[in-house]
Write a protein that holds these residues in place. Structure first.
Motif, PDB file in Angstrom:
ATOM      1  N   MET A   1       0.769  -1.285   0.049  1.00 14.29           N
ATOM      2  CA  MET A   1       0.090   0.041   0.057  1.00 14.29           C
ATOM      3  C   MET A   1       0.916   1.196  -0.013  1.00 14.29           C
ATOM      4  SD  MET A   1      -3.256  -0.695   2.491  1.00 14.29           S
ATOM      5  CE  MET A   1      -2.446  -1.818   3.743  1.00 14.29           C
ATOM      6  N   ALA A   2       0.484   2.269  -0.382  1.00 14.19           N
ATOM      7  CA  ALA A   2       1.052   3.646  -0.697  1.00 14.19           C
ATOM      8  C   ALA A   2      -0.006   4.665  -0.274  1.00 14.19           C
ATOM      9  CB  ALA A   2       1.841   3.834  -1.966  1.00 14.19           C
ATOM     10  N   VAL A   3       0.390   5.815   0.245  1.00 15.07           N
ATOM     11  CA  VAL A   3      -0.377   6.982   0.408  1.00 15.07           C
ATOM     12  C   VAL A   3      -0.805   7.393  -0.755  1.00 15.07           C
ATOM     13  CG1 VAL A   3      -0.749   8.991   1.807  1.00 15.07           C
ATOM     14  CG2 VAL A   3       0.197   6.937   2.935  1.00 15.07           C
ATOM     15  N   TYR A   4      -1.976   7.718  -1.252  1.00 15.17           N
ATOM     16  CA  TYR A   4      -2.191   8.441  -2.265  1.00 15.17           C
ATOM     17  C   TYR A   4      -2.590   9.911  -1.812  1.00 15.17           C
ATOM     18  CZ  TYR A   4      -5.303   9.579  -6.508  1.00 15.17           C
ATOM     19  OH  TYR A   4      -5.559   9.984  -7.492  1.00 15.17           O
ATOM     20  N   GLY A   5      -3.164  10.334  -0.761  1.00 14.66           N
ATOM     21  CA  GLY A   5      -3.250  11.616  -0.032  1.00 14.66           C
ATOM     22  C   GLY A   5      -3.927  11.710   1.036  1.00 14.66           C
ATOM     23  N   ILE A   6      -3.789  12.891   1.622  1.00 13.30           N
ATOM     24  CA  ILE A   6      -3.978  13.021   2.894  1.00 13.30           C
ATOM     25  C   ILE A   6      -4.825  14.633   2.923  1.00 13.30           C
ATOM     26  CG2 ILE A   6      -3.240  13.913   5.513  1.00 13.30           C
ATOM     27  CD1 ILE A   6      -0.581  12.070   4.550  1.00 13.30           C
ATOM     28  N   GLY A   7      -5.751  14.448   3.878  1.00 14.28           N
ATOM     29  CA  GLY A   7      -6.501  15.835   3.865  1.00 14.28           C
ATOM     30  C   GLY A   7      -7.114  16.046   5.361  1.00 14.28           C
ATOM     31  N   THR A   8      -7.254  17.089   5.791  1.00 11.11           N
ATOM     32  CA  THR A   8      -7.680  17.648   7.038  1.00 11.11           C
ATOM     33  C   THR A   8      -8.588  18.899   7.034  1.00 11.11           C
ATOM     34  OG1 THR A   8      -6.979  17.961   9.233  1.00 11.11           O
ATOM     35  CG2 THR A   8      -5.731  19.136   7.830  1.00 11.11           C
ATOM     36  N   ASP A   9      -9.427  19.213   8.108  1.00 13.41           N
ATOM     37  CA  ASP A   9     -10.046  20.321   7.892  1.00 13.41           C
ATOM     38  C   ASP A   9     -10.711  20.547   9.176  1.00 13.41           C
ATOM     39  OD1 ASP A   9     -11.855  22.267   6.218  1.00 13.41           O
ATOM     40  OD2 ASP A   9     -13.463  21.366   7.309  1.00 13.41           O
ATOM     41  N   GLN A 108      -8.292   1.859  -7.501  1.00 20.46           N
ATOM     42  CA  GLN A 108      -8.135   0.847  -6.422  1.00 20.46           C
ATOM     43  C   GLN A 108      -7.685   1.604  -4.978  1.00 20.46           C
ATOM     44  OE1 GLN A 108      -5.431  -2.146  -7.738  1.00 20.46           O
ATOM     45  NE2 GLN A 108      -6.818  -2.773  -9.224  1.00 20.46           N
ATOM     46  N   LEU A 109      -8.461   2.608  -4.659  1.00 17.53           N
ATOM     47  CA  LEU A 109      -8.258   3.397  -3.596  1.00 17.53           C
ATOM     48  C   LEU A 109      -8.904   2.825  -2.331  1.00 17.53           C
ATOM     49  CD1 LEU A 109      -8.035   6.884  -4.890  1.00 17.53           C
ATOM     50  CD2 LEU A 109      -6.061   5.446  -4.443  1.00 17.53           C
ATOM     51  N   GLN A 110      -8.482   3.115  -1.091  1.00  9.15           N
ATOM     52  CA  GLN A 110      -9.468   3.085   0.162  1.00  9.15           C
ATOM     53  C   GLN A 110      -8.979   4.367   1.254  1.00  9.15           C
ATOM     54  OE1 GLN A 110      -8.226  -0.591   2.440  1.00  9.15           O
ATOM     55  NE2 GLN A 110      -6.102   0.309   2.567  1.00  9.15           N
ATOM     56  N   ALA A 111     -10.143   4.624   1.779  1.00 10.50           N
ATOM     57  CA  ALA A 111     -10.002   5.706   2.660  1.00 10.50           C
ATOM     58  C   ALA A 111     -10.255   5.545   4.015  1.00 10.50           C
ATOM     59  CB  ALA A 111     -11.190   6.789   2.195  1.00 10.50           C
ATOM     60  N   HIS A 112      -9.490   6.293   5.116  1.00  7.60           N
ATOM     61  CA  HIS A 112      -9.586   5.966   6.567  1.00  7.60           C
ATOM     62  C   HIS A 112      -9.972   7.483   6.938  1.00  7.60           C
ATOM     63  CE1 HIS A 112      -7.288   2.441   5.655  1.00  7.60           C
ATOM     64  NE2 HIS A 112      -6.698   3.059   4.900  1.00  7.60           N
ATOM     65  N   VAL A 113     -10.944   7.586   7.746  1.00  4.85           N
ATOM     66  CA  VAL A 113     -11.370   8.967   8.096  1.00  4.85           C
ATOM     67  C   VAL A 113     -11.413   8.770   9.664  1.00  4.85           C
ATOM     68  CG1 VAL A 113     -14.037   8.384   7.726  1.00  4.85           C
ATOM     69  CG2 VAL A 113     -13.168  10.759   8.138  1.00  4.85           C
ATOM     70  N   THR A 114     -10.975   9.955  10.260  1.00  3.97           N
ATOM     71  CA  THR A 114     -11.391  10.166  11.901  1.00  3.97           C
ATOM     72  C   THR A 114     -11.976  11.533  11.926  1.00  3.97           C
ATOM     73  OG1 THR A 114     -10.287   9.840  14.133  1.00  3.97           O
ATOM     74  CG2 THR A 114      -9.087  11.107  12.412  1.00  3.97           C
ATOM     75  N   ASP A 129      -5.165   5.634   0.535  1.00  2.09           N
ATOM     76  CA  ASP A 129      -4.136   4.997   0.331  1.00  2.09           C
ATOM     77  C   ASP A 129      -4.509   3.819  -0.935  1.00  2.09           C
ATOM     78  OD1 ASP A 129      -5.231   2.600   1.591  1.00  2.09           O
ATOM     79  OD2 ASP A 129      -4.110   2.944   3.215  1.00  2.09           O
ATOM     80  N   THR A 130      -3.743   3.265  -1.620  1.00  2.00           N
ATOM     81  CA  THR A 130      -3.741   2.350  -2.703  1.00  2.00           C
ATOM     82  C   THR A 130      -3.960   0.998  -2.220  1.00  2.00           C
ATOM     83  OG1 THR A 130      -1.557   2.127  -2.970  1.00  2.00           O
ATOM     84  CG2 THR A 130      -2.719   3.901  -4.237  1.00  2.00           C
ATOM     85  N   LEU A 131      -4.885   0.249  -2.821  1.00  2.00           N
ATOM     86  CA  LEU A 131      -4.975  -1.353  -2.406  1.00  2.00           C
ATOM     87  C   LEU A 131      -4.388  -1.989  -3.144  1.00  2.00           C
ATOM     88  CD1 LEU A 131      -9.037  -1.218  -2.560  1.00  2.00           C
ATOM     89  CD2 LEU A 131      -7.610  -1.557  -0.523  1.00  2.00           C
ATOM     90  N   ALA A 132      -3.719  -1.566  -4.280  1.00  2.00           N
ATOM     91  CA  ALA A 132      -2.888  -2.455  -5.240  1.00  2.00           C
ATOM     92  C   ALA A 132      -1.332  -2.298  -4.739  1.00  2.00           C
ATOM     93  CB  ALA A 132      -2.820  -1.630  -6.588  1.00  2.00           C
ATOM     94  N   VAL A 133      -1.026  -3.688  -4.802  1.00  2.00           N
ATOM     95  CA  VAL A 133       0.436  -3.914  -4.413  1.00  2.00           C
ATOM     96  C   VAL A 133       1.515  -4.075  -5.441  1.00  2.00           C
ATOM     97  CG1 VAL A 133       1.997  -5.271  -2.915  1.00  2.00           C
ATOM     98  CG2 VAL A 133      -0.307  -5.065  -2.430  1.00  2.00           C
ATOM     99  N   THR A 134       2.503  -3.192  -5.755  1.00  2.00           N
ATOM    100  CA  THR A 134       3.279  -3.211  -6.934  1.00  2.00           C
ATOM    101  C   THR A 134       4.511  -4.307  -6.686  1.00  2.00           C
ATOM    102  OG1 THR A 134       4.222  -1.334  -6.158  1.00  2.00           O
ATOM    103  CG2 THR A 134       2.531  -1.049  -8.007  1.00  2.00           C
ATOM    104  N   PRO A 135       4.753  -5.145  -7.557  1.00  2.00           N
ATOM    105  CA  PRO A 135       5.976  -6.013  -7.157  1.00  2.00           C
ATOM    106  C   PRO A 135       7.239  -5.282  -7.375  1.00  2.00           C
ATOM    107  CG  PRO A 135       4.824  -6.275  -9.597  1.00  2.00           C
ATOM    108  CD  PRO A 135       4.211  -5.241  -8.932  1.00  2.00           C
TER     109      PRO A 135
END
Length: 135
Positions: A1-9, A108-114, A129-135
């Motif tokens: 997994m890799a972070v695709y983006g981060i957001g805060t408000d 192939q993204l997933q989100a985590h929120v708090t 973050d991304t769901l895909a795992v790159t070799p």
């Protein structure tokens, strides 16, 4: 997994209250998805401040999500296509609809929120973050 983006408000609930006074339910209906709208009505009926905190937290989380995916409030990101709901445990999660759901799945993204709130403010943080795992 890799972070695709981060957001805060951070959202000032007094500002949301003023918008509700001016625009009535139109603001909440524009901002909330179908399931969120039902929860908002239920919480507001029990206590106005609980409804306000719910609306503010969803507004904030959607802002955070839009930043994390890098689109802001541009298509396919719309207020109602993104819902911030809660598991029975209380943990918030993101549910997407329509074109936004398709766009998100295609990448192939997933989100985590708090979320967190105090009497006058609510704050949200989203990591995508991304769901895909790159070799």
């Amino acid at each position: 997994m890799a972070v695709y983006g981060i957001g805060t408000d951070i959202c000032d609930l007094r500002r949301i209250a003023r918008v509700l006074e001016r625009k009535g339910d139109r603001f909440a209906q524009k901002t909330l998805g179908p399931t969120e709208w039902l929860v908002f009505q239920h919480r507001r009926a029990r206590e106005a401040s609980r409804g306000l905190a719910y609306l503010g937290s969803r507004f904030s989380a959607k802002e955070s999500f839009s930043k994390a995916i890098g689109l802001g409030m541009r298509m396919p990101m719309t207020w109602r296509a993104c819902e911030i709901l809660n598991h029975p445990s209380g943990q918030p999660f993101v549910r997407l609809h329509g074109e936004l759901a398709h766009w998100f799945a295609e990448r192939q993204l997933q989100a985590h929120v708090t979320l967190s709130d105090e009497s006058d403010y609510t704050v949200s943080f989203v990591v995508v973050d991304t769901l895909a795992v790159t070799p």
